[in-house]
Design a protein around this motif. Structure first.
Motif, PDB file in Angstrom:
ATOM      1  N   ASN A 694      34.091  33.760  44.068  1.00 63.32           N
ATOM      2  CA  ASN A 694      35.375  33.435  44.687  1.00 63.32           C
ATOM      3  C   ASN A 694      36.281  34.659  44.748  1.00 63.32           C
ATOM      4  OD1 ASN A 694      34.590  30.812  45.030  1.00 63.32           O
ATOM      5  ND2 ASN A 694      35.763  29.990  43.306  1.00 63.32           N
ATOM      6  N   GLU A 695      36.178  35.489  43.718  1.00 63.62           N
ATOM      7  CA  GLU A 695      37.041  36.659  43.677  1.00 63.62           C
ATOM      8  C   GLU A 695      36.700  37.658  44.777  1.00 63.62           C
ATOM      9  OE1 GLU A 695      39.175  39.504  40.412  1.00 63.62           O
ATOM     10  OE2 GLU A 695      37.598  38.136  39.797  1.00 63.62           O
ATOM     11  N   VAL A 696      35.404  37.936  44.987  1.00 62.51           N
ATOM     12  CA  VAL A 696      35.044  38.889  46.037  1.00 62.51           C
ATOM     13  C   VAL A 696      35.383  38.324  47.414  1.00 62.51           C
ATOM     14  CG1 VAL A 696      33.220  39.969  44.669  1.00 62.51           C
ATOM     15  CG2 VAL A 696      32.639  38.085  46.192  1.00 62.51           C
ATOM     16  N   GLN A 697      35.270  37.027  47.593  1.00 66.55           N
ATOM     17  CA  GLN A 697      35.633  36.413  48.868  1.00 66.55           C
ATOM     18  C   GLN A 697      37.135  36.536  49.122  1.00 66.55           C
ATOM     19  OE1 GLN A 697      34.087  32.432  48.560  1.00 66.55           O
ATOM     20  NE2 GLN A 697      31.946  33.113  48.599  1.00 66.55           N
ATOM     21  N   THR A 698      37.922  36.391  48.069  1.00 66.38           N
ATOM     22  CA  THR A 698      39.373  36.548  48.210  1.00 66.38           C
ATOM     23  C   THR A 698      39.728  37.974  48.611  1.00 66.38           C
ATOM     24  OG1 THR A 698      39.799  34.804  46.586  1.00 66.38           O
ATOM     25  CG2 THR A 698      41.578  36.380  46.991  1.00 66.38           C
ATOM     26  N   LEU A 699      39.057  38.946  48.015  1.00 63.74           N
ATOM     27  CA  LEU A 699      39.333  40.344  48.338  1.00 63.74           C
ATOM     28  C   LEU A 699      39.091  40.639  49.814  1.00 63.74           C
ATOM     29  CD1 LEU A 699      37.753  42.211  45.274  1.00 63.74           C
ATOM     30  CD2 LEU A 699      40.174  41.960  45.790  1.00 63.74           C
ATOM     31  N   THR A 700      38.057  40.061  50.381  1.00 58.08           N
ATOM     32  CA  THR A 700      37.728  40.346  51.777  1.00 58.08           C
ATOM     33  C   THR A 700      38.649  39.627  52.755  1.00 58.08           C
ATOM     34  OG1 THR A 700      36.096  38.545  51.894  1.00 58.08           O
ATOM     35  CG2 THR A 700      35.300  40.713  51.207  1.00 58.08           C
ATOM     36  N   GLU A 701      39.304  38.561  52.328  1.00 58.05           N
ATOM     37  CA  GLU A 701      40.168  37.790  53.220  1.00 58.05           C
ATOM     38  C   GLU A 701      41.651  38.096  53.028  1.00 58.05           C
ATOM     39  OE1 GLU A 701      39.090  36.183  55.619  1.00 58.05           O
ATOM     40  OE2 GLU A 701      37.019  35.651  55.146  1.00 58.05           O
ATOM     41  N   ASP A 702      41.996  38.790  51.959  1.00 52.79           N
ATOM     42  CA  ASP A 702      43.398  39.071  51.650  1.00 52.79           C
ATOM     43  C   ASP A 702      43.903  40.198  52.548  1.00 52.79           C
ATOM     44  OD1 ASP A 702      45.864  39.619  50.584  1.00 52.79           O
ATOM     45  OD2 ASP A 702      45.200  39.616  48.497  1.00 52.79           O
ATOM     46  N   TRP A 703      44.885  39.900  53.398  1.00 47.51           N
ATOM     47  CA  TRP A 703      45.328  40.917  54.357  1.00 47.51           C
ATOM     48  C   TRP A 703      46.242  41.970  53.723  1.00 47.51           C
ATOM     49  CZ3 TRP A 703      48.982  38.136  58.399  1.00 47.51           C
ATOM     50  CH2 TRP A 703      50.044  37.535  57.726  1.00 47.51           C
ATOM     51  N   SER A 704      46.564  41.815  52.446  1.00 48.85           N
ATOM     52  CA  SER A 704      47.340  42.835  51.748  1.00 48.85           C
ATOM     53  C   SER A 704      46.467  43.692  50.839  1.00 48.85           C
ATOM     54  CB  SER A 704      48.435  42.177  50.904  1.00 48.85           C
ATOM     55  OG  SER A 704      47.863  41.414  49.843  1.00 48.85           O
ATOM     56  N   GLU A 705      45.159  43.425  50.842  1.00 48.27           N
ATOM     57  CA  GLU A 705      44.249  44.136  49.944  1.00 48.27           C
ATOM     58  C   GLU A 705      43.931  45.528  50.511  1.00 48.27           C
ATOM     59  OE1 GLU A 705      42.446  45.542  47.144  1.00 48.27           O
ATOM     60  OE2 GLU A 705      42.944  43.415  46.821  1.00 48.27           O
ATOM     61  N   VAL A 706      44.273  46.577  49.761  1.00 46.23           N
ATOM     62  CA  VAL A 706      44.017  47.947  50.232  1.00 46.23           C
ATOM     63  C   VAL A 706      42.625  48.443  49.842  1.00 46.23           C
ATOM     64  CG1 VAL A 706      46.447  48.608  50.226  1.00 46.23           C
ATOM     65  CG2 VAL A 706      45.075  48.933  48.143  1.00 46.23           C
ATOM     66  N   ARG A 707      41.925  47.664  49.015  1.00 40.79           N
ATOM     67  CA  ARG A 707      40.620  48.113  48.539  1.00 40.79           C
ATOM     68  C   ARG A 707      39.665  46.919  48.476  1.00 40.79           C
ATOM     69  NH1 ARG A 707      42.499  49.960  44.355  1.00 40.79           N
ATOM     70  NH2 ARG A 707      42.848  52.174  44.792  1.00 40.79           N
ATOM     71  N   PRO A 708      39.163  46.447  49.636  1.00 34.66           N
ATOM     72  CA  PRO A 708      38.257  45.288  49.616  1.00 34.66           C
ATOM     73  C   PRO A 708      36.950  45.585  48.904  1.00 34.66           C
ATOM     74  CG  PRO A 708      38.327  46.281  51.800  1.00 34.66           C
ATOM     75  CD  PRO A 708      39.409  46.932  51.004  1.00 34.66           C
ATOM     76  N   GLU A 709      36.520  46.844  48.907  1.00 35.11           N
ATOM     77  CA  GLU A 709      35.358  47.297  48.146  1.00 35.11           C
ATOM     78  C   GLU A 709      35.469  48.813  48.019  1.00 35.11           C
ATOM     79  OE1 GLU A 709      31.642  48.314  50.106  1.00 35.11           O
ATOM     80  OE2 GLU A 709      32.063  46.749  51.596  1.00 35.11           O
TER      81      GLU A 709
END
Length: 871
Positions: A694-709
């Protein structure tokens, strides 16, 4: 218009200058100067590029000195980076001492060796403390006669840069500002409401027709620029002559101008390489810049008659001996002239760049020793007698290594590594009209492959796309229209407000919901690939392949990946891509071997070719027998989600169906294990949720995330060898893995292809990460949070910076003070006999030159387990 149209009336030229300029081969000089920059394509097709690809005939240290002279730019890591690596155990001091010993052995210093060693070791490990005092200045004046020969300058500065140094004026900054403004107008692809007039005539002509109306320029400057030559090459030649640039320095002078704004200049270079109609675009750019420089600075000429103040270079040498040599001011008076000279000479030669070079080499040697230990102490597993249930062919991308490791641990699965374009030089035409070159950026496609569907399904899909596109077009038109923009917020606010709230507070759920809505409104039909050869019109790529080409490309791909026998019932060709939201650098996370795009399309093409009966029959005649029960499928590794998604599943044999079902059972566990390992390396995450998926999925969908990976950060090594060599090693996601069996490569052709193709791509990736780390605001792109997407083609910091060419700060740094990427030059390790390496270096002098000049490191592991460094 005559050539001297912009020359001052009292300009007097020597006969030699007139002759030199009359026979000036401007095209060759501009082309030579362009080697200091690299072509920069649009951000939506971002692919890693080596920023110094045109300078590899020079040693790395020499290039570093050039940039230090010209822009005070450090191409070596900072002292804080070295200290961080030392504290984390990534640098062993014994390697630093060994490098220092080698350096001292290479120098003729005429100084007691123990004194020299003590001084140099202190200089490497202790910070400088002494500042210039009255006593130091006084001593420096006394010792000025003993000033040593300093290292030569490696650059030529522009006159505007020199004026900035002499008068501390802002003419150089104003020149950059003007060039940025005009480049933005000319190169705009999507943002400007009104396009720059006369763009079809080229940059110089469009600029020339407008610049004398630019009220931001003084009346005198506009008057000069109104009388320029009609043609760009004449304007450039005229401007250089007016500036009185020495003929011998012309290329160096143009290099300095290109390096002033390497991003905008690189975009002009990229455009000039894409179309014959714009082949002279870089000449246009230089003509504009040189003409404007002349208009700005001509009142200050000739600069050569003015004295350019040099920094006093004696004081820091004396201060360094006070800090690191334990010498007091009084001790200098006890030395003979010869002893003074040799001490000052040592301090001058052991300068900052030399010290940084030794630190970096020690860091790289420490890592090489780590890799050597892993590969030479881990027992090599024996060849398994039981055939694998399924085989997976992954891209060499470093992010594949952890996933491959988890997959192999999950069952009777075998993995292979090869370049993600799978040797297919194609241009892809997807059903949604997305067209891109799906191969490394240094190559050109030779064929195109199209997705096709039935006429009815295609018409329905096209209509759905047209409706969607019409909504976007209408929204954009209303936004740019004065009247409609006034009531647009009332129309769109309910939908946009819902998006903003849901994407901000429940990004994972929102992303899933919006994707479902999109897939419902636009449902892509089942497609086929146009693999059959069709003759193309002149100047167009042929569609598909001939029967001979199908066999040739399939055979080449299987040989490159080392899969020519012991086929499993199910063979999965795995492309890869990434998924993130609101990310200008999304393509930077896709496949570098496919030019910054997903390699899933190529995987599907290869898997389809491998299933063709005609191809299999022809391969059998050439010694590659694929069992009838073996079926090739295609999938895509989504690196930001640690998922393997199926793209192409043909009719399965009984054995292949068993393998397919087993794989599907194990894949969720593999994804969970890979995510749990990977996500702990991301800063400020990893502990927010118990469910890592769930956490990695949130990172990829969060439009404020500067570091999806992390992407390919911390890449450091390229290993060419049998997978058994590394299968039981935890390589920490830092290694490009390419399968290779030297026993099946009698001529060395497979190794040559790996070096010239995949290794070159990996080196470009490695050096782009390196450059973005050591020079983030010159070769990187600064902070993601303050970037501005510009003209639809790239990013800037603010609205008046260079077009930034590299990776953002968040792609290489954990925080403002802590590095994540280790800026090491790529280490290539080849598992093969010494004779194979010698043959490779002899047949490919360009690769040997890279090794000798320090752009790449080479080591080999012999079949007997002997390690050898070739640098």
């Amino acid at each position: 218009m005559t050539m001297n149209a912009i020359l001052p009336l009292d300009k007097k030229l020597t006969v030699e200058t007139e002759v030199d300029y009359r026979h000036l081969d401007l095209t060759s000089i501009v082309k030579g100067a362009s080697n200091v920059i690299t072509p920069l394509g649009p951000l939506n097709t971002f692919a890693a590029r080596n920023p110094w690809v045109g300078l590899e005939e020079q040693p790395f240290e020499q290039v570093a000195r050039k940039f230090k002279d010209l822009h005070d730019l450090d191409l070596y890591p900072t002292h804080s980076a070295f200290q961080q690596a030392l504290n984390q155990g990534e640098i062993h001091l014994n390697f630093l001492q060994n490098r220092l010993k080698q350096w001292l052995d290479s120098e003729t210093l005429n100084l007691d060796r123990k004194v020299a060693e003590r001084f140099c070791l202190a200089a490497l490990t202790q910070p400088a403390k002494t500042v210039s005092t009255a006593k130091v200045k006084k001593l420096a004046n006394k010792l000025r006669a003993y000033r040593p020969e300093m290292s030569e300058k490696h650059s030529v500065k522009t006159y505007s840069q020199q004026l900035e140094q002499i008068h501390n004026n802002t003419l150089n900054k104003e020149l950059d500002h003007q060039i940025i403004k005009w480049c933005k107008l000319f190169l705009d692809e999507s943002q400007a409401v009104w396009s720059m007039p006369n763009r079809e005539n080229g940059f110089y002509q469009a600029w020339r027709s407008l610049v004398h109306h630019d009220t931001s320029l003084s009346r005198e400057v506009r008057k000069i620029l109104k009388n320029l030559p009609q043609e760009a090459d004449q304007a450039l030649k005229s401007g250089l002559l007016a500036l009185d640039v020495p003929y011998s320095q012309l290329q160096d002078y143009l290099e300095a101008h290109l390096l002033a704004l390497p991003g905008w200049a690189g975009t002009m270079l990229w455009r000039s390489l894409q179309s014959s109609s714009e082949h002279s675009l870089l000449t246009d750019y230089l003509a504009v810049r040189i003409s404007m420089e002349w208009a700005f600075i001509h009142p200050y000429l000739p600069i050569s008659e003015q004295k350019i103040e040099e920094k006093d270079q004696i004081e820091p040498l004396i201060a360094s001996w006070i800090d690191w040599g334990g010498m007091s001011i009084h001790a200098w008076s006890q030395l003979s002239p010869k002893e003074i000279k040799v001490r000052l000479t040592l301090a001058a030669r052991f300068d900052q760049i030399t010290r940084e070079r030794l630190w970096l080499e020690a860091w790289e040697k420490t890592y090489e020793d780590h890799v050597k230990t892993l590969l030479t102490t881990t027992p090599l597993p024996s060849v398994e007698e039981t055939a694998p249930l399924a085989q997976f062919v992954f891209c060499i991308d470093v992010r594949s290594e952890p996933f491959r490791r988890k997959l192999e641990q999950a069952g009777r699965f075998e993995t292979f590594g090869t370049a993600g374009f799978f040797g297919l030089p194609i241009e892809t035409h997807e059903l949604d009209h997305h067209v891109h070159h799906s191969l490394p950026v240094m190559f050109k496609p030779k064929y195109k492959v199209q997705e096709t569907s039935s006429e009815g399904e295609l018409n329905k899909y096209t209509q759905q796309q047209q409706v969607s596109n019409s909504f976007r077009f209408t929204f954009k038109t209303m936004k740019h229209n004065l009247l409609s923009s006034l009531f647009l917020p009332e129309i769109s606010s309910p939908w946009l407000s819902m998006q903003m709230v849901t994407r901000s507070f429940i990004p994972r759920e929102a992303g899933h919901a919006f994707r479902k809505i999109s897939q419902t409104l636009i449902r892509k039909p089942t497609t086929e690939l146009s693999l059959e050869h069709k003759r193309a019109p002149e100047n167009e790529l042929p569609v598909g392949f001939t029967d001979e080409e199908k066999v040739s490309f399939t055979k080449q791909a299987l040989n490159m990946m080392g899969l020519t026998e012991r086929f499993a019932p199910l063979v999965v060709i795995c492309g890869h891509s990434s998924h993130s939201t609101n990310n200008p650098y999304a393509s930077a996370l896709d496949c570098g071997a496919c030019g910054g795009a997903s390699s899933g399309f190529n995987a599907r093409v290869l898997a389809t070719l491998c299933n063709l009966p005609k191809v299999r029959k022809a391969l059998a005649h050439e010694g590659i027998s694929i069992p009838e029960e073996t079926v090739f499928a295609a999938a895509e590794h989504i690196t930001s989600l640690d998922e393997l998604r199926w793209l192409y599943i043909p009719a399965l044999s009984t054995a292949a169906k068993v393998a397919y079902d087993t794989v599907n059972t194990e894949l969720p566990k593999v994804s969970q294990a890979a995510s749990s390992e990977r996500i702990t390396h991301l800063p400020n995450v990893g502990n927010r949720r118990k469910n890592k998926r769930n956490e990695v999925q949130t990172l990829t969908e969060d439009w404020s995330e500067v570091r999806p990976e992390w992407g390919l950060a911390r890449n450091a090594t390229f290993i060419i060898g049998d997978r058994r060599l590394t299968r039981d090693c935890d390589l920490e996601g830092r290694v490009f893995l390419h399968n290779y069996n030297w026993q099946k490569d009698e001529t060395g052709s497979i190794l040559e292809n790996i070096i010239m193709g995949p290794v070159t791509v990996a080196q470009w990736i490695n050096l782009q990460y390196y450059a973005s780390t050591v020079a983030p605001h010159y070769y990187g792109s600064g902070n993601k949070a303050t970037q501005t997407i510009t003209s639809g083609i790239g990013v800037m910091q603010g609205n008046a910076s260079d077009l930034l060419s590299g990776l953002p700060w968040q792609s290489v740094m954990k925080s403002d003070d802590e590095f994540y990427h280790a800026p090491l030059r790529l280490l290539v390790v080849i598992h093969a006999p010494r004779e194979s390496i010698q043959r490779l270096l002899k047949q490919h002098p360009a690769f040997q030159q890279k090794v000798q000049n320090g752009w790449i490191h080479l080591a080999s592991l012999s079949p007997e387990g002997e390690w050898q460094s070739w640098a």
